[in-house]
Design an enzyme around this catalytic site. Structure first.
Site, PDB file in Angstrom:
ATOM      1  NE  ARG A  43      -3.735  -0.324   2.656  1.00 54.84           N
ATOM      2  CZ  ARG A  43      -4.988  -0.794   2.593  1.00 54.84           C
ATOM      3  NH1 ARG A  43      -5.223  -2.075   2.591  1.00 54.84           N
ATOM      4  NH2 ARG A  43      -6.007   0.028   2.557  1.00 54.84           N
ATOM      5  CE1 TYR A  79      -4.712   6.419  -3.457  1.00 53.28           C
ATOM      6  CE2 TYR A  79      -4.986   5.885  -1.138  1.00 53.28           C
ATOM      7  CZ  TYR A  79      -5.435   6.521  -2.283  1.00 53.28           C
ATOM      8  OH  TYR A  79      -6.604   7.248  -2.245  1.00 53.28           O
TER       9      TYR A  79
END
Ligand code: UDP
Length: 314
Positions: A143, A146
């Site tokens: 992740r 992002y």
């Protein structure tokens, strides 16, 4: 007439923002490269004289002729599956894209807003999340592309504000749902609705004890509009504080869709999946006089009407 540029215009939130700014009397330029967006979301705006569509990737130089008063940078792959599949584009749109658009805002004297995110808090150790919390982010996890792009986006936006005097706004968006979410984007709500309608297993990740707080899109758009029109440059959380576990969420969708074939299907928890998430919206209440109006029951009913149209029972 005021002109606004909205990037990610063909996406879920971008398209709702286009609708709102058209309704407010603006001239709207919608920009998208359609890697996750869908022109069907803004097709109804194409006949309008006050709407223009530019097909463009904002991580390349952005040119818009004439006056420009507002820029809303909402382009980005936004679901965990999207940024796993498009890690480089995710990093570029948040970093290079934001830099290009800040340059455009500076050149035009436009007010600039970024779509930041609750992901800047990572897997949060402070609960509920207040804007002053700096977060718990794994920069090299799946992740990270992002989260760190969005954190960089906040940093560069603040730098342009401080050093170039660009008028900037930062909204930290928590989980949002509503019509026009992409059926296959992998996020929990489109996944559960399409699985329930097709009579399949609802893929609950882990034990389903992790929490999220879901905001209906119209509430979010109202909060964004108010923040843009305010004079507040620090980040503001916009989201619905009503927090539930993923398992409870699955049960609510099962009850609403009421398909006897649907069931709960446990799957492994993705890496770095935040255990809890709930916005503290004190700032939004005090500064913007904003709070969500739609409860989950109303919001889910409206969203179900959309998913019934786009997902067919198996
Ligand atoms: N989730 C799930 N099943 C799915 C998709 C997501 O249980 O098919 C869980 C996921 O593990 C997370 C929560 O639902 O805890 C919200 O996931 P989503 O991808 O919607 O967004 P996130 O809030 O993680 O960015």
């Amino acid at each position: 007439m005021k002109k606004v540029l909205i990037t990610g215009a063909a996406g879920f939130l971008g398209s709702h923002l286009c609708d709102r700014f058209i309704a407010e009397g603006f001239h709207v330029i919608g920009m998208d490269n359609l890697i996750t967006g869908d022109l069907a979301n803004i097709e109804h705006l194409f006949p309008l004289k006050r709407f223009e569509y530019y097909h463009h990737d904002v991580s390349k130089f952005v040119h818009v002729p004439g006056d420009l008063h507002y820029i809303l940078h909402f382009a980005s792959p936004a679901s965990p599956i999207d940024y796993l599949q498009m890690p480089i584009q995710t990093l570029k749109v948040g970093s290079l894209g934001t830099h290009n658009l800040l340059g455009l805002a500076k050149a035009k004297g436009a007010r600039f807003m970024i779509a930041s995110t609750s992901e800047v808090y990572g897997d949060p150790l402070v609960h509920p999340q207040v804007e002053e919390y700096w977060g718990n982010v794994n920069p090299i996890g799946p992740r990270g592309v992002y989260d760190e792009a969005k954190r960089f986006q906040e940093a560069i936006t603040m730098a342009y504000h401080r050093y170039h005097g660009v008028e900037t706004r930062m909204v930290r968006i928590f989980n949002t749902y509503g019509p026009r979410m992409r059926v296959n984007d992998g996020r929990v709500l489109p996944a559960f609705f399409s699985q329930a309608i097709r009579g399949e297993g609802l893929t609950v990740f882990g034990n389903g004890e992790q929490t999220r707080s879901f905001c209906y899109c119209d509430d979010l758009v109202e909060g964004i509009y108010r923040l843009l029109m305010s004079d507040y440059a620090d980040p503001v959380n916009i989201g619905n504080p009503s927090e539930i576990t993923v398992m409870q969420f699955a049960k609510e969708i099962l009850a609403l869709v009421n398909n006897p074939k649907a069931f709960i299907d446990y799957r492994p928890l993705p890496v770095d999946d935040p255990k809890q998430r709930q916005p503290d919206i004190t700032k939004a209440r005090e500064i913007l006089g904003w709070e969500p109006k739609f409860n989950r029951e109303e919001g889910l009913k409206l969203t179900y009407e959309y998913f019934k149209k786009v997902v067919k029972p198996a």
